[in-house]
Design a protein around this motif. Structure first.
Motif, PDB file in Angstrom:
ATOM      1  N   SER A 116      -8.795   8.573   5.307  1.00  0.00           N
ATOM      2  CA  SER A 116      -8.465   7.331   4.509  1.00  0.00           C
ATOM      3  C   SER A 116      -8.479   6.114   5.542  1.00  0.00           C
ATOM      4  CB  SER A 116      -7.019   7.618   3.906  1.00  0.00           C
ATOM      5  OG  SER A 116      -6.108   7.645   5.211  1.00  0.00           O
ATOM      6  N   GLY A 117      -8.621   6.323   6.744  1.00  0.00           N
ATOM      7  CA  GLY A 117      -8.818   5.181   7.673  1.00  0.00           C
ATOM      8  C   GLY A 117      -7.519   5.233   8.502  1.00  0.00           C
ATOM      9  N   HIS A 118      -6.341   5.659   8.228  1.00  0.00           N
ATOM     10  CA  HIS A 118      -4.987   5.650   8.913  1.00  0.00           C
ATOM     11  C   HIS A 118      -5.118   6.244  10.311  1.00  0.00           C
ATOM     12  CE1 HIS A 118      -3.788   4.917   4.783  1.00  0.00           C
ATOM     13  NE2 HIS A 118      -2.763   4.265   5.237  1.00  0.00           N
ATOM     14  N   VAL A 119      -4.472   5.417  11.184  1.00  0.00           N
ATOM     15  CA  VAL A 119      -4.554   6.117  12.510  1.00  0.00           C
ATOM     16  C   VAL A 119      -3.246   6.394  12.949  1.00  0.00           C
ATOM     17  CG1 VAL A 119      -4.889   5.060  14.994  1.00  0.00           C
ATOM     18  CG2 VAL A 119      -6.173   3.954  13.160  1.00  0.00           C
ATOM     19  N   PHE A 120      -3.181   7.440  13.787  1.00  0.00           N
ATOM     20  CA  PHE A 120      -2.018   8.144  14.342  1.00  0.00           C
ATOM     21  C   PHE A 120      -1.955   8.307  15.931  1.00  0.00           C
ATOM     22  CE2 PHE A 120      -2.643   9.459   9.835  1.00  0.00           C
ATOM     23  CZ  PHE A 120      -1.196   9.756   9.436  1.00  0.00           C
ATOM     24  N   ALA A 163       0.655  -1.269   0.001  1.00  0.00           N
ATOM     25  CA  ALA A 163      -0.049   0.078  -0.103  1.00  0.00           C
ATOM     26  C   ALA A 163       0.876   1.278   0.113  1.00  0.00           C
ATOM     27  CB  ALA A 163      -0.917  -0.019   1.329  1.00  0.00           C
ATOM     28  N   PRO A 164       0.445   2.382  -0.451  1.00  0.00           N
ATOM     29  CA  PRO A 164       1.064   3.794  -0.314  1.00  0.00           C
ATOM     30  C   PRO A 164       1.658   3.995   1.064  1.00  0.00           C
ATOM     31  CG  PRO A 164      -0.920   3.867  -1.735  1.00  0.00           C
ATOM     32  CD  PRO A 164      -1.011   2.407  -1.117  1.00  0.00           C
ATOM     33  N   ARG A 165       2.760   4.481   1.265  1.00  0.00           N
ATOM     34  CA  ARG A 165       3.276   4.758   2.471  1.00  0.00           C
ATOM     35  C   ARG A 165       2.532   5.869   3.077  1.00  0.00           C
ATOM     36  NH1 ARG A 165       7.997   2.825   3.482  1.00  0.00           N
ATOM     37  NH2 ARG A 165       7.234   2.882   5.516  1.00  0.00           N
ATOM     38  N   VAL A 166       2.382   5.702   4.536  1.00  0.00           N
ATOM     39  CA  VAL A 166       1.992   6.742   5.357  1.00  0.00           C
ATOM     40  C   VAL A 166       2.753   7.198   6.537  1.00  0.00           C
ATOM     41  CG1 VAL A 166      -0.039   7.975   6.462  1.00  0.00           C
ATOM     42  CG2 VAL A 166      -0.494   6.550   4.593  1.00  0.00           C
ATOM     43  N   PRO A 167       4.013   7.574   6.491  1.00  0.00           N
ATOM     44  CA  PRO A 167       4.924   7.520   7.576  1.00  0.00           C
ATOM     45  C   PRO A 167       4.194   8.296   8.855  1.00  0.00           C
ATOM     46  CG  PRO A 167       5.877   8.682   5.359  1.00  0.00           C
ATOM     47  CD  PRO A 167       4.409   8.240   5.338  1.00  0.00           C
ATOM     48  N   GLY A 168       4.461   7.697   9.968  1.00  0.00           N
ATOM     49  CA  GLY A 168       4.055   8.218  11.145  1.00  0.00           C
ATOM     50  C   GLY A 168       2.760   7.573  11.714  1.00  0.00           C
ATOM     51  N   SER A 169       2.148   6.976  10.761  1.00  0.00           N
ATOM     52  CA  SER A 169       0.837   6.234  11.079  1.00  0.00           C
ATOM     53  C   SER A 169       1.145   4.821  11.712  1.00  0.00           C
ATOM     54  CB  SER A 169      -0.049   6.260   9.784  1.00  0.00           C
ATOM     55  OG  SER A 169      -1.224   5.232  10.069  1.00  0.00           O
ATOM     56  N   ILE A 170       0.136   4.520  12.300  1.00  0.00           N
ATOM     57  CA  ILE A 170       0.213   2.860  12.833  1.00  0.00           C
ATOM     58  C   ILE A 170      -0.554   1.852  11.825  1.00  0.00           C
ATOM     59  CG2 ILE A 170       0.869   3.159  15.155  1.00  0.00           C
ATOM     60  CD1 ILE A 170      -1.961   2.894  15.788  1.00  0.00           C
ATOM     61  N   HIS A 218     -11.907  -0.789  24.879  1.00  0.00           N
ATOM     62  CA  HIS A 218     -11.222   0.638  25.193  1.00  0.00           C
ATOM     63  C   HIS A 218      -9.595   0.108  25.540  1.00  0.00           C
ATOM     64  CE1 HIS A 218     -14.692   3.187  26.555  1.00  0.00           C
ATOM     65  NE2 HIS A 218     -15.372   1.990  26.808  1.00  0.00           N
ATOM     66  N   THR A 219      -9.026   0.796  24.515  1.00  0.00           N
ATOM     67  CA  THR A 219      -7.591   0.516  24.501  1.00  0.00           C
ATOM     68  C   THR A 219      -6.829   1.684  25.480  1.00  0.00           C
ATOM     69  OG1 THR A 219      -6.864   2.290  22.842  1.00  0.00           O
ATOM     70  CG2 THR A 219      -7.654   0.052  22.035  1.00  0.00           C
ATOM     71  N   GLY A 220      -7.352   2.734  25.930  1.00  0.00           N
ATOM     72  CA  GLY A 220      -6.807   3.697  26.762  1.00  0.00           C
ATOM     73  C   GLY A 220      -5.836   4.655  25.890  1.00  0.00           C
ATOM     74  N   ASP A 221      -5.670   4.395  24.615  1.00  0.00           N
ATOM     75  CA  ASP A 221      -4.597   5.136  24.012  1.00  0.00           C
ATOM     76  C   ASP A 221      -5.564   5.995  23.032  1.00  0.00           C
ATOM     77  OD1 ASP A 221      -2.482   3.340  24.474  1.00  0.00           O
ATOM     78  OD2 ASP A 221      -2.630   2.329  22.519  1.00  0.00           O
ATOM     79  N   VAL A 222      -4.799   7.302  23.167  1.00  0.00           N
ATOM     80  CA  VAL A 222      -5.377   8.488  22.484  1.00  0.00           C
ATOM     81  C   VAL A 222      -4.865   8.449  21.266  1.00  0.00           C
ATOM     82  CG1 VAL A 222      -5.634  10.994  22.388  1.00  0.00           C
ATOM     83  CG2 VAL A 222      -5.681   9.812  24.534  1.00  0.00           C
ATOM     84  N   ALA A 223      -5.530   8.636  20.069  1.00  0.00           N
ATOM     85  CA  ALA A 223      -5.391   8.329  18.739  1.00  0.00           C
ATOM     86  C   ALA A 223      -6.294   9.518  17.799  1.00  0.00           C
ATOM     87  CB  ALA A 223      -5.351   7.189  18.259  1.00  0.00           C
ATOM     88  N   SER A 224      -5.874   9.564  16.553  1.00  0.00           N
ATOM     89  CA  SER A 224      -6.548  10.455  15.584  1.00  0.00           C
ATOM     90  C   SER A 224      -6.680   9.534  14.397  1.00  0.00           C
ATOM     91  CB  SER A 224      -6.373  11.762  15.337  1.00  0.00           C
ATOM     92  OG  SER A 224      -5.050  11.797  14.540  1.00  0.00           O
ATOM     93  N   MET A 225      -7.746   9.656  13.590  1.00  0.00           N
ATOM     94  CA  MET A 225      -7.951   9.155  12.295  1.00  0.00           C
ATOM     95  C   MET A 225      -8.089   9.842  11.249  1.00  0.00           C
ATOM     96  SD  MET A 225     -10.508   6.036  11.246  1.00  0.00           S
ATOM     97  CE  MET A 225     -10.051   4.759  12.492  1.00  0.00           C
ATOM     98  N   SER A 226      -7.298   9.756  10.115  1.00  0.00           N
ATOM     99  CA  SER A 226      -7.475  10.346   8.707  1.00  0.00           C
ATOM    100  C   SER A 226      -8.698   9.952   7.977  1.00  0.00           C
ATOM    101  CB  SER A 226      -6.311  10.364   8.091  1.00  0.00           C
ATOM    102  OG  SER A 226      -6.164   8.958   7.623  1.00  0.00           O
TER     103      SER A 226
END
Length: 513
Positions: free
Chosen positions: A401-405, A326-333, A391-399
């Motif tokens: 495209s569905g990529h999580v940061f 897939a196309p790279r999205v650096p910094g995303s998990i 609940h993971t307890g991790d704070v994240a955001s989503m773009s």
């Protein structure tokens, strides 16, 4: 397949004597690995271990660990993989909590396990990796050698577990200072291994070099995901940059998999500049966030993409990662695994989704979510919503495209070298020192391990404890990775209006002190 216990029989039927596992002491083909794990299963059944009983594994990475893991699954037992860095008291808690019937361990830990069995009536057998124990040493009386186990003549059992029944109890440090056992189903473990193998494009011609601990869910997915595809795992007992570089070149490895600290140490080693990494086609990294600059440096040196991922014990491994092509999205998990849902919940109301690019709590739902915490319905209810969202307890955001940061990790948790460290556990131990009036533990940044645990201590009146004294005190009671690396003595600690200590304020308040 119903679960991970079916992986070896299927692979042996397809790949026969092809090398499955390479360690410093032995190379095993798929057929031999399958046969030896059958012997373990037969021995367990012969010793009265019935389906559903926990069997613990407490040892460093080695071929015997992998054989015992699959043997326990074939016997219908519930595997309890234990971090070898736990102290005897921590180990005793885990074995007692899960009521382990048998524990497989290495020779150096056998005497400790024998001592623990005196207070653990459920634990009836200790097996030491290596030859039979007939040395006459009273400390190892009652220890069975692994050679005896794999030489057992009985028939291998034919156990077909319910895919939704317990497969594994993986303990994770608890925020209350005591570990919790995440119960993972056969379906969850197998699904995670299969989905990860798919996302990372594993193939039968892959050779994977890894030092990830086998008891950790990341390590388990790497090993069993490779077995699913028919590849070869080169398993290191422990990580060193020198051995890693040597094994990649010697075996023409196509993958290296590790945590950020490993990549930092490799890049810091002068030998890396001249190492032959040309066989690598991709690498993976998880366990904690990694700077984009480190990713770029490793990709430039190795010529292989470094694939980020995120996971946790409660989901049997990964929850998100990137598809290899897939196309790279650096910094995303990455994005969710196939068949798994992830969402970002509003921080004030978890029933609502946070807008794109707005931080919230990362939540997961699907077949990889744990069945619950062993013997702890209250903690289970807090972690899993009635509709199945974890609940993971991790704070994240989503773009869009569905990529999580990942924005921030679980509240107050410290991740050092890929291991989770909870301040409450350290504070509980340090507060027991007579010279400690008050203590709070927080993270300080470290270029290699990501974070280090720093203890901020208010002394009792008239006491003059030293930093070394308190670190040694903790070292006697906690696993090495949990111990504070720094101690700072302060006059008071930052608190909220209700008196709660604000751990995340510690480094800001005392920076430079």
């Amino acid at each position: 397949m119903n679960g991970p216990g079916d992986i070896l029989p299927a692979a042996a039927a397809r790949f026969g004597d092809k090398a499955a596992l390479i360690t410093a002491t032995r190379t095993l083909g798929y057929a031999e690995l399958d046969h030896l794990s059958d012997r373990v299963a037969a021995w367990l059944i012969g010793r009265g271990v019935r389906p559903g009983r926990p069997v613990s594994l407490y040892a460093q990475n080695r071929w015997e660990w992998v054989v015992a893991y699959h043997g326990a699954l074939k016997a219908g037992a519930v595997v309890n993989p234990v971090n070898v860095m736990l102290t005897p008291s921590e180990l005793a808690f885990v074995l007692r909590d899960c009521a382990a019937a048998v524990v497989f361990t290495s020779a150096e830990h056998a005497a400790t396990l024998v001592e623990l069995t005196r207070d653990l009536p459920e634990l009836t057998n200790v097996v030491a990796f290596g030859p039979a124990a007939g040395t006459g040493d009273p400390a190892t009386d009652g220890v069975t050698g692994f050679d005896e186990v794999i030489g057992y003549p009985g028939d291998a059992p034919a156990v077909t577990p319910d895919p939704d029944s317990p497969s594994t109890i993986g303990y994770t440090s608890g925020t209350t200072g005591h570990p919790k056992g995440a119960v993972q189903s056969h379906r969850a473990v197998l699904t995670n291994c299969a989905a990860t193998a798919t996302m990372h494009g594993r193939r039968e011609d892959d050779v994977v070099v890894t030092a990830l601990p086998a008891p950790h869910v990341y390590g388990n997915v790497v090993i069993n995901g490779t077995f699913l595809a028919g590849g070869t795992v080169v398993l290191m007992e422990r990580f060193t940059p020198q051995d890693t570089l040597r094994l990649i070149a010697e075996h023409r490895a196509t993958l290296f998999e590790g945590v950020p600290a490993m990549y930092a140490m490799l890049l810091a080693d002068p030998a890396t500049s001249d190492a032959d990494l040309s066989s690598l086609t991709r690498c993976t990294v998880g366990g904690q966030t990694i700077p984009v600059s480190t990713i770029e440096r490793w990709e430039q040196r190795s010529g292989a993409p470094l694939i980020e991922l995120w996971g946790m014990t409660e989901i049997a491994g990964l929850g998100t990662t990137h598809a290899v092509h897939a196309p790279r999205v650096p910094g995303s998990i990455g994005v969710s695994l196939p068949g798994v849902q992830v969402r970002i919940a509003d921080l004030e109301d978890s029933a609502r989704d946070a807008p794109f690019d707005v931080p919230g709590e990362l939540m997961v739902r699907g077949p990889i979510v744990m069945l619950g915490y062993h013997g702890n319905p209250e903690a289970t209810a807090e972690a899993i919503e009635p509709d199945g969202w974890l609940h993971t307890g991790d704070v994240a955001s989503m773009s869009p495209s569905g990529h999580v940061f990942i924005v921030d990790r679980r509240k107050d948790m410290i991740i050092t070298g890929g291991y989770n460290v909870y301040p409450a556990e350290l504070e509980r131990v340090l507060a027991g020192h007579p010279a400690v009036a008050m203590v709070a533990v927080g993270p300080v940044p470290d270029p290699v391990r990501g974070e280090l645990a720093c203890a901020y201590v208010v002394r009792t009146s008239g006491a003059e404890p030293t930093e070394d004294e308190l670190i040694a005190w903790a070292g006697e009671r906690l696993a090495a990775y949990k111990r504070p690396r720094l101690v700072r003595f302060v006059d008071d600690l930052p608190k909220t209006s209700t008196g709660k200590i604000m751990r995340r304020e510690l480094i800001t308040r005392f920076d430079g002190d």
